[in-house]
Enzyme design. Structure first.
Site, PDB file in Angstrom:
ATOM      1  N   GLY A  76       0.836  -1.191   0.000  1.00  0.00           N
ATOM      2  CA  GLY A  76       0.000   0.000   0.000  1.00  0.00           C
ATOM      3  C   GLY A  76       0.872   1.241   0.000  1.00  0.00           C
ATOM      4  CB  CYS A  77       0.497   4.528   1.665  1.00  0.00           C
ATOM      5  SG  CYS A  77       1.434   6.043   1.997  1.00  0.00           S
ATOM      6  CG  PHE A  78       5.898   4.466  -1.379  1.00  0.00           C
ATOM      7  CD1 PHE A  78       5.507   5.735  -0.982  1.00  0.00           C
ATOM      8  CD2 PHE A  78       6.335   4.301  -2.699  1.00  0.00           C
ATOM      9  CE1 PHE A  78       5.546   6.817  -1.850  1.00  0.00           C
ATOM     10  CE2 PHE A  78       6.393   5.377  -3.583  1.00  0.00           C
ATOM     11  CZ  PHE A  78       5.994   6.637  -3.155  1.00  0.00           C
ATOM     12  CB  CYS A 109       1.640   6.621   5.683  1.00  0.00           C
ATOM     13  SG  CYS A 109       1.587   5.421   4.332  1.00  0.00           S
TER      14      CYS A 109
END
EC number: 1.8.4.11
Length: 217
Positions: free
Chosen positions: A55-57, A204
């Site tokens: 997902g979001c890095f 995040c």
């Protein structure tokens, strides 16, 4: 009352993908802001690499740089068709890439299986082209290795975790497992590198299932 739903993301084909072909997005990157190590090498003898998409890095990179035995991380894009993509292009869904963290590690201190297990526990690998509210093919779950032996080891951990998730009512794992060369991993812009170190109040989230993987630390 009418209900409107966004269409499900669809993976772009090689023919449909943006052509890219420009220069490297991030040339001569600065050293890692936390570890102080070079982002693009040279690597020490014995170090190994794996490329991980959860997902979001931003948060994924932070999670891995905090692990003992991890000696380098960076964020970028892999698994698609467009060379040297920009973040905006990847987010368009027209490159085929997913957001990736490159993890450089010392296998005498931490195993490939431990890295894979930590990632599985930190996201929901059954969600297909999304993680939580982040929707798109660029958020798909993925593990890429440099050789078939590594990919087989990853698959063994992922398959075992898939059986565990089924016992808890989850669906099939959708994690992509493959072999890539280092040249097929494209660094993201400097803004994204070690983002949560540069922006401590950044956000995040992980989307964990809460189910342990069972790989010994």
């Amino acid at each position: 009352m009418a209900w409107f739903f966004a269409p499900e993301p669809v993976m772009v084909t090689a023919d449909e993908a943006l052509k890219g072909g420009r220069h490297t997005v991030l040339e001569n990157p600065a050293p890692h802001t936390v570890l102080g190590t070079p982002v693009t090498g040279p690597w020490k003898e014995g170090q190994q690499r794996i490329w991980i998409g959860l997902g979001c890095f931003w948060g994924v990179e932070q999670m891995y740089w905090q692990m003992d035995g991890v000696e380098g991380t960076s964020v970028g894009y892999a698994g698609g068709f467009t060379p040297n993509p920009t973040y905006r292009e990847v987010c368009s869904g027209r490159t085929g890439h997913t957001e990736i963290v490159e993890v450089v590690y010392d296998p005498s201190k931490i195993s490939l299986e431990q890295l894979v297990a930590r990632g599985l526990e930190a996201h929901d690998p059954t969600q297909g082209f999304r993680q939580g509210n982040d929707v798109g093919t660029q958020y798909r779950s993925a593990y890429y290795t440099e050789n078939e032996e590594g990919a087989a080891r990853v698959k063994a951990v992922v398959d075992a975790y898939g059986e565990t998730l089924k016992q808890h009512g989850f669906g099939e794992i959708t994690t992509e497992i493959g072999v890539i060369s280092p040249s097929e991993y494209f660094l993201a812009e400097d803004y994204h590198q070690q983002y949560l170190d540069k922006n401590p109040d950044g956000y995040c989230p992980h989307h964990s299932t809460g189910i342990p993987c069972g790989v010994e630390a």
